[in-house]
Design a protein around this motif. Sequence first.
Motif, short mmCIF file in Angstrom:
data_model
loop_
_atom_site.label_atom_id
_atom_site.label_comp_id
_atom_site.label_asym_id
_atom_site.label_seq_id
_atom_site.Cartn_x
_atom_site.Cartn_y
_atom_site.Cartn_z
N MET A 1 2.13 3.15 -15.15
CA MET A 1 2.56 4.51 -14.29
C MET A 1 1.72 5.70 -15.16
O MET A 1 2.36 6.50 -15.71
N PRO A 2 0.57 5.92 -15.04
CA PRO A 2 -0.05 6.88 -15.67
C PRO A 2 0.27 8.43 -15.26
O PRO A 2 0.06 9.27 -16.21
N SER A 3 0.85 8.59 -14.24
CA SER A 3 0.97 9.96 -13.65
C SER A 3 2.52 10.51 -14.10
O SER A 3 2.98 11.56 -13.76
N LEU A 4 3.34 9.09 -14.30
CA LEU A 4 4.75 9.48 -14.12
C LEU A 4 5.14 10.67 -15.46
O LEU A 4 4.98 10.10 -16.80
N TRP B 1 2.85 2.99 -7.92
CA TRP B 1 3.31 3.92 -8.67
C TRP B 1 1.92 4.52 -9.16
O TRP B 1 1.86 5.20 -10.26
N SER B 2 0.66 4.05 -8.83
CA SER B 2 -0.40 4.87 -9.28
C SER B 2 -0.58 6.34 -9.32
O SER B 2 -1.14 7.02 -10.16
N LEU C 1 14.41 4.93 -10.80
CA LEU C 1 13.45 3.87 -10.66
C LEU C 1 13.63 2.51 -11.32
O LEU C 1 13.98 2.51 -12.44
N GLY C 2 13.67 1.59 -10.34
CA GLY C 2 14.03 -0.08 -11.20
C GLY C 2 12.91 -0.86 -10.45
O GLY C 2 12.65 -0.90 -9.41
N VAL C 3 12.48 -1.57 -11.58
CA VAL C 3 11.28 -2.67 -11.26
C VAL C 3 11.97 -3.84 -11.79
O VAL C 3 11.76 -3.85 -13.33
N SER C 4 12.12 -4.94 -11.22
CA SER C 4 13.02 -5.89 -11.86
C SER C 4 12.70 -7.23 -11.36
O SER C 4 12.41 -7.33 -9.97
N ASN C 5 12.47 -8.52 -11.77
CA ASN C 5 12.58 -9.68 -11.19
C ASN C 5 11.23 -10.04 -10.25
O ASN C 5 11.37 -10.63 -9.38
N ASN C 6 10.12 -9.51 -10.80
CA ASN C 6 9.04 -9.67 -10.02
C ASN C 6 8.19 -10.48 -10.99
O ASN C 6 7.29 -10.19 -11.74
N LYS C 7 8.20 -11.88 -10.79
CA LYS C 7 7.76 -12.80 -11.59
C LYS C 7 6.29 -12.93 -12.02
O LYS C 7 6.12 -13.56 -12.85
N SER D 1 0.82 -1.28 -0.04
CA SER D 1 0.07 -0.01 0.12
C SER D 1 0.81 1.25 0.16
O SER D 1 1.29 1.66 1.06
N LEU D 2 1.05 1.89 -1.21
CA LEU D 2 1.95 3.02 -1.35
C LEU D 2 1.17 4.01 -2.28
O LEU D 2 1.72 4.77 -3.27
N SER D 3 -0.13 4.03 -2.22
CA SER D 3 -1.04 4.60 -3.36
C SER D 3 -1.01 5.96 -3.31
O SER D 3 -1.54 6.80 -4.27
N SER D 4 -0.30 6.79 -2.10
CA SER D 4 -0.31 8.13 -2.08
C SER D 4 0.95 8.74 -2.87
O SER D 4 1.20 9.91 -2.76
N ILE D 5 1.98 7.75 -2.91
CA ILE D 5 3.36 8.48 -3.30
C ILE D 5 3.29 9.10 -4.72
O ILE D 5 2.79 8.67 -5.64
N GLU D 6 3.75 10.37 -4.56
CA GLU D 6 3.94 11.10 -5.90
C GLU D 6 5.31 11.53 -6.22
O GLU D 6 5.59 11.54 -7.45
N THR D 7 6.46 11.48 -5.29
CA THR D 7 7.40 11.84 -5.71
C THR D 7 8.45 10.94 -4.92
O THR D 7 8.42 10.64 -3.77
N ILE D 8 9.75 10.55 -5.66
CA ILE D 8 10.63 9.63 -4.95
C ILE D 8 11.96 9.77 -5.84
O ILE D 8 11.94 10.15 -6.93
N ASN D 9 12.92 9.93 -4.90
CA ASN D 9 14.14 9.96 -5.23
C ASN D 9 14.58 8.68 -5.87
O ASN D 9 15.17 8.58 -7.08
N SER D 10 14.72 7.53 -5.16
CA SER D 10 15.18 6.41 -5.50
C SER D 10 14.16 5.29 -5.19
O SER D 10 13.96 5.08 -3.83
N LEU D 11 13.53 4.39 -5.93
CA LEU D 11 12.77 3.28 -5.89
C LEU D 11 13.39 2.16 -6.51
O LEU D 11 13.50 1.96 -7.67
#
Length: 336
Positions: A172-175, A150-151, A159-165, A125-135
């Motif tokens: 990422m509609p707002s990025l 990342w909604s 930003l890295g999303v890897s190896n989530n099978k 549950s990270l539904s409110s996150i708007e800005t991030i330096n490193s994810l």
Amino acid sequence: LSSGLLLFLSAVAIHAQQESCANQVVVVSEADLSPIAACSTFSGSVTISGAGINAIVWPALKSLTGSIKVTSNPHLATLNLDGLKTSTGKITLYNNTILNVVNMSNLQSINSLEIVTVPSLRQLSLSSIETINSLKIEDTGLDNSGTLPWSQLHQATDLGVSNNKFLKAINMPSLKTVSGRLTIAANGLMEGQGHGSSLLLSNLTTCSNCTFRHLTEFQAPSLSTVSASLSFDETNLEKLEIPALKTVGQTLSIVSNNLLSNVSFAELISIGGALLIANNTQLRTVGGFQSLKDIAGVLNMRGAFSNISLPHVTNVKGGMSVLSSSTDFDCSTLAK
């Protein structure tokens, strides 16, 4: 007790609490969290690691300027930081094998968040996150059954999303901007049974260094500038189209995409490094570069293509190397 003594004791208690909120704390049992449980702002460092921890709940925490490291907790199932709103520090979740619920639902901005080797994680549950330096989210059990972190995200540095099978779709509609590295790779593979993940970046306009692997679909209709490199390697894409892209600051790489048959970069004018297109077995015609003029590096192409169309390229500073296995290929079409 006199009012003066009461005020003094109150001040001492407040001072003691403030000190504890800046300490280095090691938590090996749930009771060890009690000295900092009342901290609304935490500027110290807390390491949570122990076989006796089943759940971590810290409702008082509103602001983090220090660090929280949750590592190697074999029985930890729940981490609840639902009061946390901002963090200029770092949160690391590493090697928590049965952790399946992480709640930071009110967190709006954070400096650094790493979630690595948390294979049972389903509810994040990270539904409110708007800005991030490193994810960094890597080797988790995340799938598409709930709200992904990342909604609402509109700005990131790395930003890295890897190896989530189990993760078959990433939207990422707002990025809008990624000023550092964007890496999406090896998601949705399900131990060799999956084909990868889709990636939808409907409002992304700028990115510095983009690496995309193992994709089944890619959409970035607003992407206009890549200041460093852009690569698509080992995907299952059948077409690759980035209609608004005008510049790539360094290398553009399209390599080993076995289903790729159509490439289109209609507005691309300049490439500040190499253009590398190789080992895309279904790509018979290399076109879609009708606006490209300058390639500052090498033009390197390998494949089974019978036709290459680069009608407006007048400047290839790094030289050219083209090799096709097709008997129909005529290299005279590249003569200037």
